[in-house]
Design a protein around this motif. Structure first.
Motif, PDB file in Angstrom:
ATOM      1  N   MET A 267     -25.088   0.082   2.299  1.00 19.95           N
ATOM      2  CA  MET A 267     -25.159  -1.370   2.145  1.00 19.95           C
ATOM      3  C   MET A 267     -23.779  -1.923   1.791  1.00 19.95           C
ATOM      4  O   MET A 267     -23.350  -2.943   2.339  1.00 19.95           O
ATOM      5  N   ALA A 268     -23.081  -1.234   0.914  1.00 16.40           N
ATOM      6  CA  ALA A 268     -21.754  -1.686   0.480  1.00 16.40           C
ATOM      7  C   ALA A 268     -20.752  -1.693   1.632  1.00 16.40           C
ATOM      8  O   ALA A 268     -19.780  -2.442   1.596  1.00 16.40           O
ATOM      9  N   THR A 269     -21.004  -0.881   2.657  1.00 21.41           N
ATOM     10  CA  THR A 269     -20.097  -0.839   3.804  1.00 21.41           C
ATOM     11  C   THR A 269     -20.475  -1.859   4.879  1.00 21.41           C
ATOM     12  O   THR A 269     -19.786  -1.954   5.895  1.00 21.41           O
TER      13      THR A 269
ATOM     14  N   PHE B 124     -25.958  -2.644   6.878  1.00 24.30           N
ATOM     15  CA  PHE B 124     -27.143  -3.479   7.054  1.00 24.30           C
ATOM     16  C   PHE B 124     -27.053  -4.654   6.084  1.00 24.30           C
ATOM     17  O   PHE B 124     -26.301  -4.616   5.115  1.00 24.30           O
ATOM     18  N   LEU B 125     -27.793  -5.691   6.398  1.00 24.95           N
ATOM     19  CA  LEU B 125     -27.786  -6.906   5.587  1.00 24.95           C
ATOM     20  C   LEU B 125     -28.976  -6.905   4.635  1.00 24.95           C
ATOM     21  O   LEU B 125     -30.120  -7.002   5.079  1.00 24.95           O
ATOM     22  N   PRO B 126     -28.720  -6.796   3.328  1.00 22.27           N
ATOM     23  CA  PRO B 126     -29.826  -6.897   2.383  1.00 22.27           C
ATOM     24  C   PRO B 126     -30.231  -8.366   2.220  1.00 22.27           C
ATOM     25  O   PRO B 126     -29.393  -9.262   2.264  1.00 22.27           O
ATOM     26  N   CYS B 127     -31.511  -8.578   2.068  1.00 23.58           N
ATOM     27  CA  CYS B 127     -32.043  -9.925   1.823  1.00 23.58           C
ATOM     28  C   CYS B 127     -32.756  -9.912   0.486  1.00 23.58           C
ATOM     29  O   CYS B 127     -33.408  -8.932   0.128  1.00 23.58           O
ATOM     30  N   LEU B 128     -32.626 -11.008  -0.235  1.00 25.22           N
ATOM     31  CA  LEU B 128     -33.308 -11.122  -1.515  1.00 25.22           C
ATOM     32  C   LEU B 128     -33.444 -12.579  -1.900  1.00 25.22           C
ATOM     33  O   LEU B 128     -32.832 -13.448  -1.296  1.00 25.22           O
ATOM     34  N   SER B 129     -34.262 -12.808  -2.882  1.00 26.32           N
ATOM     35  CA  SER B 129     -34.418 -14.146  -3.453  1.00 26.32           C
ATOM     36  C   SER B 129     -33.829 -14.114  -4.856  1.00 26.32           C
ATOM     37  O   SER B 129     -33.568 -13.045  -5.414  1.00 26.32           O
ATOM     38  N   GLU B 130     -33.634 -15.303  -5.423  1.00 21.20           N
ATOM     39  CA  GLU B 130     -33.156 -15.361  -6.815  1.00 21.20           C
ATOM     40  C   GLU B 130     -34.155 -14.686  -7.749  1.00 21.20           C
ATOM     41  O   GLU B 130     -33.765 -14.032  -8.717  1.00 21.20           O
ATOM     42  N   VAL B 131     -35.429 -14.816  -7.450  1.00 23.57           N
ATOM     43  CA  VAL B 131     -36.466 -14.187  -8.276  1.00 23.57           C
ATOM     44  C   VAL B 131     -36.319 -12.671  -8.227  1.00 23.57           C
ATOM     45  O   VAL B 131     -36.364 -11.994  -9.263  1.00 23.57           O
ATOM     46  N   LEU B 132     -36.131 -12.129  -7.042  1.00 24.42           N
ATOM     47  CA  LEU B 132     -35.979 -10.677  -6.906  1.00 24.42           C
ATOM     48  C   LEU B 132     -34.673 -10.208  -7.549  1.00 24.42           C
ATOM     49  O   LEU B 132     -34.646  -9.178  -8.232  1.00 24.42           O
ATOM     50  N   LEU B 133     -33.613 -10.957  -7.388  1.00 27.48           N
ATOM     51  CA  LEU B 133     -32.344 -10.618  -8.043  1.00 27.48           C
ATOM     52  C   LEU B 133     -32.523 -10.604  -9.565  1.00 27.48           C
ATOM     53  O   LEU B 133     -32.008  -9.729 -10.258  1.00 27.48           O
TER      54      LEU B 133
ATOM     55  N   LEU C 128     -24.566  -5.987  -9.240  1.00 31.23           N
ATOM     56  CA  LEU C 128     -25.292  -7.227  -8.950  1.00 31.23           C
ATOM     57  C   LEU C 128     -24.372  -8.290  -8.353  1.00 31.23           C
ATOM     58  O   LEU C 128     -24.775  -9.012  -7.443  1.00 31.23           O
ATOM     59  N   ALA C 129     -23.157  -8.371  -8.846  1.00 30.51           N
ATOM     60  CA  ALA C 129     -22.194  -9.326  -8.285  1.00 30.51           C
ATOM     61  C   ALA C 129     -21.851  -8.958  -6.842  1.00 30.51           C
ATOM     62  O   ALA C 129     -21.812  -9.827  -5.958  1.00 30.51           O
ATOM     63  N   ASP C 130     -21.633  -7.675  -6.600  1.00 28.24           N
ATOM     64  CA  ASP C 130     -21.342  -7.215  -5.233  1.00 28.24           C
ATOM     65  C   ASP C 130     -22.529  -7.479  -4.315  1.00 28.24           C
ATOM     66  O   ASP C 130     -22.362  -7.938  -3.179  1.00 28.24           O
ATOM     67  N   LEU C 131     -23.717  -7.190  -4.808  1.00 24.79           N
ATOM     68  CA  LEU C 131     -24.927  -7.404  -4.016  1.00 24.79           C
ATOM     69  C   LEU C 131     -25.072  -8.866  -3.637  1.00 24.79           C
ATOM     70  O   LEU C 131     -25.364  -9.204  -2.488  1.00 24.79           O
ATOM     71  N   ARG C 132     -24.857  -9.735  -4.595  1.00 27.32           N
ATOM     72  CA  ARG C 132     -24.966 -11.176  -4.328  1.00 27.32           C
ATOM     73  C   ARG C 132     -23.989 -11.603  -3.232  1.00 27.32           C
ATOM     74  O   ARG C 132     -24.314 -12.422  -2.381  1.00 27.32           O
ATOM     75  N   GLY C 133     -22.817 -10.998  -3.227  1.00 33.75           N
ATOM     76  CA  GLY C 133     -21.831 -11.315  -2.208  1.00 33.75           C
ATOM     77  C   GLY C 133     -22.174 -10.766  -0.837  1.00 33.75           C
ATOM     78  O   GLY C 133     -21.773 -11.328   0.183  1.00 33.75           O
ATOM     79  N   LEU C 134     -22.906  -9.684  -0.794  1.00 32.60           N
ATOM     80  CA  LEU C 134     -23.285  -9.044   0.465  1.00 32.60           C
ATOM     81  C   LEU C 134     -24.570  -9.601   1.064  1.00 32.60           C
ATOM     82  O   LEU C 134     -24.752  -9.566   2.278  1.00 32.60           O
ATOM     83  N   ALA C 135     -25.461 -10.056   0.219  1.00 32.28           N
ATOM     84  CA  ALA C 135     -26.835 -10.336   0.627  1.00 32.28           C
ATOM     85  C   ALA C 135     -27.030 -11.725   1.217  1.00 32.28           C
ATOM     86  O   ALA C 135     -26.277 -12.658   0.941  1.00 32.28           O
ATOM     87  N   PHE C 136     -28.071 -11.824   1.998  1.00 36.12           N
ATOM     88  CA  PHE C 136     -28.609 -13.109   2.417  1.00 36.12           C
ATOM     89  C   PHE C 136     -29.615 -13.495   1.335  1.00 36.12           C
ATOM     90  O   PHE C 136     -30.613 -12.802   1.133  1.00 36.12           O
ATOM     91  N   VAL C 137     -29.314 -14.565   0.602  1.00 36.90           N
ATOM     92  CA  VAL C 137     -30.203 -15.015  -0.471  1.00 36.90           C
ATOM     93  C   VAL C 137     -31.071 -16.138   0.082  1.00 36.90           C
ATOM     94  O   VAL C 137     -30.570 -17.142   0.578  1.00 36.90           O
TER      95      VAL C 137
END
Length: 134
Positions: A26-28, A31-40, A63-72
């Motif tokens: 994921m960090a590379t 794939f695109l992770p998807c999440l909501s603010e609730v899930l985060l 968590l900061a990296d994930l937020r930058g990578l993810a479709f929220v």
């Protein structure tokens, strides 16, 4: 694709196994992770539990990296109920993101009849799928 909380926790607790490899991929940008603010928020709450003994700085950076990578996305209400009500936020994030996939270590908690049209795979199953695509 939406990662269930148990996959994130497992990936941060051990540097072995499919969950760890998924987080690295994921960090590379594999794939695109998807999440909501609730899930985060759930990720944050669970990863912050003292019994897990995770380094707070490492968790915050992840968590900061994930937020930058993810479709929220905004979660979308699911008309069906899952066996474990706590998993509802994962399904609602998948519906909200129009994600085609949930990756979880607890397949039984996401019955195909409840999750359709979203597919559900184990971390190993998703890794196998990624490997076949490359």
């Amino acid at each position: 694709m939406v990662l269930d909380t148990n996959v994130v926790v497992s990936g941060l607790l051990s540097d072995r196994g499919a969950p760890f490899h998924l987080l690295n991929l994921m960090a590379t940008g594999a794939f695109l992770p998807c999440l909501s603010e609730v899930l985060l928020g759930e990720y944050r709450d669970v990863l912050g539990r003292s019994k897990l003994r995770l380094n707070a700085r490492r968790v915050a950076q992840f968590l900061a990296d994930l937020r930058g990578l993810a479709f929220v996305c905004r979660p979308a209400a699911a008309l069906v109920r899952l066996p474990d009500p706590g998993d509802q936020k994962v399904l609602e994030a998948a519906f909200g993101a129009k994600a085609g996939l949930i990756v979880t270590g607890n397949l039984k908690d996401f019955p195909a009849t409840s999750c359709a049209p979203v597919a559900v795979l184990s971390p190993r199953g998703f890794l196998d799928r990624l490997t076949k695509q490359t």
